[in-house]
Design a protein around this motif. Structure first.
Motif, PDB file in Angstrom:
ATOM      1  N   GLY A 188       0.808  -1.220   0.000  1.00  0.00           N
ATOM      2  CA  GLY A 188       0.000   0.000   0.000  1.00  0.00           C
ATOM      3  C   GLY A 188       0.836   1.264   0.000  1.00  0.00           C
ATOM      4  N   ASP A 189       2.156   1.118  -0.149  1.00  0.00           N
ATOM      5  CA  ASP A 189       3.027   2.291  -0.206  1.00  0.00           C
ATOM      6  C   ASP A 189       2.800   3.079  -1.493  1.00  0.00           C
ATOM      7  OD1 ASP A 189       4.309   1.887   2.204  1.00  0.00           O
ATOM      8  OD2 ASP A 189       5.975   0.763   1.334  1.00  0.00           O
ATOM      9  N   LEU A 190       2.965   4.374  -1.416  1.00  0.00           N
ATOM     10  CA  LEU A 190       2.935   5.244  -2.585  1.00  0.00           C
ATOM     11  C   LEU A 190       4.167   6.137  -2.529  1.00  0.00           C
ATOM     12  CD1 LEU A 190       1.235   6.206  -5.090  1.00  0.00           C
ATOM     13  CD2 LEU A 190       0.463   8.062  -3.622  1.00  0.00           C
ATOM     14  N   ARG A 191       4.918   6.145  -3.593  1.00  0.00           N
ATOM     15  CA  ARG A 191       6.129   6.956  -3.675  1.00  0.00           C
ATOM     16  C   ARG A 191       6.016   7.908  -4.856  1.00  0.00           C
ATOM     17  NH1 ARG A 191      10.966   3.891  -1.348  1.00  0.00           N
ATOM     18  NH2 ARG A 191       9.989   2.304  -0.069  1.00  0.00           N
ATOM     19  N   PRO A 192       6.675   9.054  -4.790  1.00  0.00           N
ATOM     20  CA  PRO A 192       6.601   9.987  -5.913  1.00  0.00           C
ATOM     21  C   PRO A 192       7.417   9.511  -7.099  1.00  0.00           C
ATOM     22  CG  PRO A 192       8.123  10.803  -4.265  1.00  0.00           C
ATOM     23  CD  PRO A 192       7.504   9.557  -3.688  1.00  0.00           C
ATOM     24  N   ALA A 193       7.140  10.089  -8.259  1.00  0.00           N
ATOM     25  CA  ALA A 193       7.910   9.847  -9.471  1.00  0.00           C
ATOM     26  C   ALA A 193       8.255  11.212 -10.053  1.00  0.00           C
ATOM     27  CB  ALA A 193       7.112   9.007 -10.467  1.00  0.00           C
ATOM     28  N   THR A 194       9.468  11.682  -9.764  1.00  0.00           N
ATOM     29  CA  THR A 194       9.854  13.068 -10.078  1.00  0.00           C
ATOM     30  C   THR A 194      11.156  13.132 -10.875  1.00  0.00           C
ATOM     31  OG1 THR A 194      11.057  13.308  -7.976  1.00  0.00           O
ATOM     32  CG2 THR A 194       8.714  13.867  -7.971  1.00  0.00           C
ATOM     33  N   PRO A 195      11.278  12.380 -11.966  1.00  0.00           N
ATOM     34  CA  PRO A 195      12.565  12.322 -12.663  1.00  0.00           C
ATOM     35  C   PRO A 195      12.849  13.585 -13.466  1.00  0.00           C
ATOM     36  CG  PRO A 195      10.927  11.154 -13.921  1.00  0.00           C
ATOM     37  CD  PRO A 195      10.259  11.571 -12.645  1.00  0.00           C
ATOM     38  N   PRO A 196      14.128  13.832 -13.778  1.00  0.00           N
ATOM     39  CA  PRO A 196      14.429  14.886 -14.739  1.00  0.00           C
ATOM     40  C   PRO A 196      14.035  14.400 -16.143  1.00  0.00           C
ATOM     41  CG  PRO A 196      16.437  13.694 -14.086  1.00  0.00           C
ATOM     42  CD  PRO A 196      15.317  13.144 -13.267  1.00  0.00           C
ATOM     43  N   PRO A 197      13.874  15.325 -17.090  1.00  0.00           N
ATOM     44  CA  PRO A 197      14.077  16.766 -16.957  1.00  0.00           C
ATOM     45  C   PRO A 197      12.782  17.556 -16.734  1.00  0.00           C
ATOM     46  CG  PRO A 197      13.936  16.210 -19.269  1.00  0.00           C
ATOM     47  CD  PRO A 197      13.725  14.917 -18.512  1.00  0.00           C
ATOM     48  N   ASP A 198      11.630  16.897 -16.723  1.00  0.00           N
ATOM     49  CA  ASP A 198      10.360  17.624 -16.806  1.00  0.00           C
ATOM     50  C   ASP A 198       9.658  17.864 -15.483  1.00  0.00           C
ATOM     51  OD1 ASP A 198      10.662  17.697 -19.522  1.00  0.00           O
ATOM     52  OD2 ASP A 198       9.112  16.219 -19.974  1.00  0.00           O
ATOM     53  N   PHE A 199      10.133  17.262 -14.384  1.00  0.00           N
ATOM     54  CA  PHE A 199       9.364  17.398 -13.147  1.00  0.00           C
ATOM     55  C   PHE A 199       9.125  18.865 -12.812  1.00  0.00           C
ATOM     56  CE2 PHE A 199       9.381  18.186  -8.526  1.00  0.00           C
ATOM     57  CZ  PHE A 199       8.108  17.681  -8.270  1.00  0.00           C
ATOM     58  N   ASP A 200       7.870  19.142 -12.428  1.00  0.00           N
ATOM     59  CA  ASP A 200       7.468  20.489 -12.040  1.00  0.00           C
ATOM     60  C   ASP A 200       6.449  20.342 -10.918  1.00  0.00           C
ATOM     61  OD1 ASP A 200       5.616  22.861 -12.038  1.00  0.00           O
ATOM     62  OD2 ASP A 200       7.043  23.570 -13.542  1.00  0.00           O
ATOM     63  N   LEU A 201       6.786  20.793  -9.714  1.00  0.00           N
ATOM     64  CA  LEU A 201       5.917  20.579  -8.558  1.00  0.00           C
ATOM     65  C   LEU A 201       4.558  21.222  -8.746  1.00  0.00           C
ATOM     66  CD1 LEU A 201       5.421  19.541  -5.676  1.00  0.00           C
ATOM     67  CD2 LEU A 201       6.367  21.729  -4.853  1.00  0.00           C
ATOM     68  N   ASP A 202       4.534  22.470  -9.165  1.00  0.00           N
ATOM     69  CA  ASP A 202       3.263  23.175  -9.290  1.00  0.00           C
ATOM     70  C   ASP A 202       2.346  22.474 -10.293  1.00  0.00           C
ATOM     71  OD1 ASP A 202       4.206  25.060  -7.486  1.00  0.00           O
ATOM     72  OD2 ASP A 202       5.089  26.280  -9.075  1.00  0.00           O
ATOM     73  N   ALA A 203       2.904  22.078 -11.437  1.00  0.00           N
ATOM     74  CA  ALA A 203       2.106  21.383 -12.451  1.00  0.00           C
ATOM     75  C   ALA A 203       1.636  20.031 -11.933  1.00  0.00           C
ATOM     76  CB  ALA A 203       2.916  21.217 -13.732  1.00  0.00           C
ATOM     77  N   ALA A 204       2.520  19.330 -11.208  1.00  0.00           N
ATOM     78  CA  ALA A 204       2.162  18.017 -10.680  1.00  0.00           C
ATOM     79  C   ALA A 204       1.007  18.110  -9.686  1.00  0.00           C
ATOM     80  CB  ALA A 204       3.376  17.365 -10.027  1.00  0.00           C
ATOM     81  N   LEU A 205       1.051  19.099  -8.811  1.00  0.00           N
ATOM     82  CA  LEU A 205      -0.023  19.264  -7.827  1.00  0.00           C
ATOM     83  C   LEU A 205      -1.335  19.656  -8.501  1.00  0.00           C
ATOM     84  CD1 LEU A 205       1.946  21.058  -4.965  1.00  0.00           C
ATOM     85  CD2 LEU A 205       1.134  18.681  -4.994  1.00  0.00           C
ATOM     86  N   LYS A 206      -1.262  20.487  -9.540  1.00  0.00           N
ATOM     87  CA  LYS A 206      -2.472  20.851 -10.284  1.00  0.00           C
ATOM     88  C   LYS A 206      -3.073  19.626 -10.970  1.00  0.00           C
ATOM     89  CE  LYS A 206      -1.356  25.714 -11.139  1.00  0.00           C
ATOM     90  NZ  LYS A 206      -0.934  26.720 -12.158  1.00  0.00           N
ATOM     91  N   SER A 207      -2.215  18.741 -11.471  1.00  0.00           N
ATOM     92  CA  SER A 207      -2.715  17.531 -12.122  1.00  0.00           C
ATOM     93  C   SER A 207      -3.420  16.632 -11.115  1.00  0.00           C
ATOM     94  CB  SER A 207      -1.560  16.776 -12.804  1.00  0.00           C
ATOM     95  OG  SER A 207      -1.064  17.517 -13.903  1.00  0.00           O
ATOM     96  N   ILE A 208      -2.862  16.520  -9.916  1.00  0.00           N
ATOM     97  CA  ILE A 208      -3.510  15.710  -8.886  1.00  0.00           C
ATOM     98  C   ILE A 208      -4.834  16.350  -8.468  1.00  0.00           C
ATOM     99  CG2 ILE A 208      -3.297  14.874  -6.502  1.00  0.00           C
ATOM    100  CD1 ILE A 208      -0.266  14.569  -7.072  1.00  0.00           C
TER     101      ILE A 208
END
Length: 308
Positions: A188-208
Motif C-alpha cells: 500500500g506504499d505510494l512513492r513519488p515519481a519526479t525524474p528529470p528533466p520535466d518534473f514540475d511541482l506546481d504542475a504536478a499538484l495541479k494535475s492531482i
C-alpha cells in the motif's frame, strides 16, 4: 495466462514483465466494442503483451486504439512494435509526444545518455510509427470505445510535459500513468515519481487536483495496479511530492551534492514506507524511479526555477 488479470467491466491488467520482472509495469486492455490498449510497456515486452492480447481474443485486426499516458520508454517503448502488429489500431498520445513516436531518434539518444548499455536490456528500441496513424491530443480529447463508452483524456503535466490521464465513462476508472506516483500493492506504499528533466511541482499538484475533481471510482496505476480508495491515495500523492521536495530543498540549502542529497532523503523518508529500499519487491521500480532519479529531478526543477 498468469500475467493477465481481469479487474472488472471488461478491463484486463496485463503485466508486461519489464526486463523479465513481474509487477513493475502494467498495461490495460479495455475489451470494449472498440478494444483499447492503454500503455504498451517496453519494446522488449512486446512478445509478452502480444501473447496476452491473443489470449484475450485480440487478433491483428481487432485492436482499435493504443493510447499511452506519456512517451517514457517503460510506458511507450513498444508503440512501434505494437502498431506494426496491429495495423488497424490508431495510436493516441499527447501532442508534445507525437513527433517522438514518429521519429524516436532524439528520444532514444537522450535515453542512451541516461541509461547507457542498460537501455537495450531494460527498454529495447522504440521503433517509428507512421505519422498518419498517430492522433495527437491537446488539453482534452476523447477516445471512442463503442456503444457510447469512451475515454476522456486530460492533459496532466508535472511528471512529464507530454502526460495525459484517462477517465473511462462507463466505470469511472482513472488511468493516471505516473502523474500520481508509484503504488506498491503488496504494502500500500505510494512513492513519488519526479525524474528529470520535466518534473514540475506546481504542475504536478495541479494535475492531482484535476484527478480529484474528476471524482473517479478507481485509480489505475501503471506502476502498479488498481486502487479503490481514491481520495486518500490522491491526497497521499500530493503529500509525498511536498515532502520529497521539502527534503531536497533542505539538502540543496545545506550544499549537499546529489549523492549526499539522495542519502539524506532516503534516510529521512524510509520510515514512511513499509518496504525498505533493499527489499526485492522494489528492485525493478527502484531502477526506474528510485530515490536517485527523484532527487535529481527535484534538484533540476529547483535549479530551473531558482527555488530553494
Amino acid at each position: 495466462m498468469e500475467n493477465v488479470r481481469p479487474i472488472g467491466a471488461d478491463v484486463y491488467e496485463i503485466d508486461t514483465r519489464m526486463a523479465g520482472c513481474p509487477g513493475v509495469t502494467a498495461g490495460y486492455l479495455i475489451l470494449a466494442d472498440r478494444p483499447c490498449l492503454i500503455e504498451t510497456g517496453t519494446s522488449t515486452s512486446t512478445p509478452t503483451v502480444r501473447k496476452a492480447l491473443s489470449a484475450l481474443g485480440i487478433g491483428p485486426d481487432d485492436l482499435a486504439t493504443v493510447v499511452v499516458t506519456h512517451i517514457h520508454l517503460d510506458h511507450a517503448g513498444g508503440v512501434g512494435d505494437i502498431a506494426a502488429a496491429y495495423p488497424s489500431a490508431e495510436i493516441v498520445v499527447h501532442e508534445r509526444g507525437a513527433r517522438h513516436l514518429a521519429d524516436p531518434s532524439r528520444l532514444l539518444a537522450s535515453a542512451r545518455m541516461v541509461w547507457g548499455d542498460k537501455l537495450d536490456t531494460l527498454f529495447g528500441t522504440l521503433r517509428p510509427t507512421e505519422a498518419s496513424r498517430i492522433r495527437a491530443l491537446g488539453e482534452t480529447g476523447t477516445i471512442d470505445l463503442g456503444f457510447g463508452r469512451h475515454l476522456s483524456c486530460y492533459y496532466t503535466p508535472g511528471h512529464a510535459k507530454h502526460h495525459v490521464g484517462l477517465l473511462d465513462s462507463l466505470t469511472g476508472d482513472l488511468y493516471v500513468g505516473d502523474a500520481a506516483g508509484v503504488y506498491l500493492p503488496e504494502t500500500g506504499d505510494l512513492r513519488p515519481a519526479t525524474p528529470p528533466p520535466d518534473f514540475d511541482l506546481d504542475a504536478a499538484l495541479k494535475s492531482i487536483d484535476l484527478f480529484r475533481s474528476l471524482q473517479p471510482e478507481r485509480v489505475l496505476f501503471t506502476h502498479y495496479g488498481p486502487v479503490e480508495d481514491v481520495q486518500p491515495i490522491l491526497e497521499r500523492a500530493a503529500e509525498e511530492l511536498r515532502i520529497w521536495v521539502d527534503l531536497t530543498k533542505q539538502a540543496k540549502a545545506e550544499g549537499l551534492d546529489l549523492d549526499h542529497a539522495v542519502a539524506m532523503v532516503r534516510e529521512k523518508t524510509k520510515q514512511r514506507y513499509k518496504t525498505t529500499e533493499g527489499d526485492p519487491t522494489l528492485q525493478g521500480l527502484e531502477t526506474l524511479t528510485g530515490a536517485e532519479a527523484n532527487v535529481a529531478g527535484i534538484m533540476h526543477w529547483l535549479d530551473r526555477t531558482q527555488q530553494g
